[in-house]
Design a protein around this motif. Sequence first.
Motif, PDB file in Angstrom:
ATOM      1  N   UNK A 109     150.214 -62.404  87.756  1.00 55.97           N
ATOM      2  CA  UNK A 109     150.277 -60.962  87.562  1.00 55.97           C
ATOM      3  C   UNK A 109     149.855 -60.262  88.853  1.00 55.97           C
ATOM      4  N   UNK A 110     148.749 -60.778  89.446  1.00 56.41           N
ATOM      5  CA  UNK A 110     148.250 -60.148  90.665  1.00 56.41           C
ATOM      6  C   UNK A 110     147.640 -61.222  91.583  1.00 56.41           C
ATOM      7  N   UNK A 111     147.842 -61.087  92.891  1.00 59.96           N
ATOM      8  CA  UNK A 111     147.247 -62.014  93.853  1.00 59.96           C
ATOM      9  C   UNK A 111     146.173 -61.275  94.642  1.00 59.96           C
ATOM     10  N   UNK A 112     144.948 -61.749  94.582  1.00 59.35           N
ATOM     11  CA  UNK A 112     143.904 -61.125  95.394  1.00 59.35           C
ATOM     12  C   UNK A 112     143.401 -62.117  96.442  1.00 59.35           C
ATOM     13  N   UNK A 113     142.687 -61.608  97.421  1.00 58.67           N
ATOM     14  CA  UNK A 113     142.101 -62.433  98.477  1.00 58.67           C
ATOM     15  C   UNK A 113     140.598 -62.495  98.241  1.00 58.67           C
TER      16      UNK A 113
END
Length: 376
Positions: free
Chosen positions: A102-106
């Motif tokens: 759904x979402x890619x974060x660092x």
Amino acid sequence: MKIHEYQAKDLFKQYGINVPSSVLCERKEDIEECINNISPPCVIKAQIHSGARGKAGGVKIAKDYKSAVEYAQTILGSELTSSQAGTKKVNKILIEKAVEIDKEIYLSLTFDRTSECIALIVSPQGGMDIEETARNNPEKIYTLLIKDDFNPEPVMRNLGFNTEITNKICETAKKIYKLLVEKDILLAEINPLVITKNGDVTAVDAKINFDDNALFRHEDILSLKDEKEENPYELEAQKYGLNYIKLNGTIGCMVNGAGLAMATMDVIKLSGKSAANFLDVGGGAGSDKIEKAFKLLISDKDLEAVFINIFGGILRCDFLAEGIKNAIQTLKIKCPVIIRMEGTNKEQGIEILNNSGLRFTIVKDLNEASEVIKKL
Ligand code: GDP
Ligand code: MN
């Protein structure tokens, strides 16, 4: 020391961090069985010590069995050229269950030397374009310098998720923090840390760099070293306790002391050439170690000349000369050898070289060395 993604994910698992299920595959004949064990959709991932594998074609998402086999066949054994590590042979692939992103974060934890703190760095814009985010939207990258207790909540709220997901991300960060401290890690990076369509938080990538100076107390970590990923010259140097780093130039240099080594590289650069390596033989080297160092230096195929620049303090110039003489006698080197010696037993050193019957260019100082290098 770096390790592979699959090894980093094993560590993550040990610390309770979610990772997708996966199998490692090292032989083409095992590919089909491995893919059956994971059952597509799956991701085929080249295991090399480099980031930016996705952009280099080393990460492929396969919807079905057939394409998974195709990708695996193509990637395993191939040569991959990434922006970060040049060209590397892929000896292992990771076959991993695909997650629905759904979402890619660092998320990373590392050392901030300025503040002498461990730093947590997060961004809601994770994934393959993190470098662009850093360049174009630096305000989207949040840093927390950890001074006392580690409380990631306030900084994580910037990511804009609901409380449940924010808490899961915080838990992940705390586990990584524990791992970092316990295993003497310099950098632990998850890019991307993924929020799945089901609201789970999973590490899709994993990168760890360990502090070499602390490896003596982590035998388990040391055993993860993949010698195929290391530079062969550097591996050889480690055996003899030499500080050696391979570089791209053509002038091999052997120096004692890191400061003098850097000054020597500057002189080479000012003479219009570049150093083929950094080699600090250290202060107390005897002739035996010098011989080993010189042999290592000369095994480099890119050399146009060798420049030896030694200030004899604890390291005596006669020991140095003896070591070089012994090395050259057995090696038959063709390129010019330029030597500048100063300090303890300099006269005896020069005498040994002059009486050796071998050819050296002995220079009196760095300026003269520079002139000789210019004329090469
Ligand atoms: P890197 O390019 O070396 O950093 O390799 P990564 O492991 O980060 O993979 C690159 C990209 O592939 C990620 O940023 C994701 O966008 C994508 N990717 C990796 N695994 C999966 C997965 O399981 N599902 C989906 N949909 N995308 C994935
Ligand atoms: Mn990545």
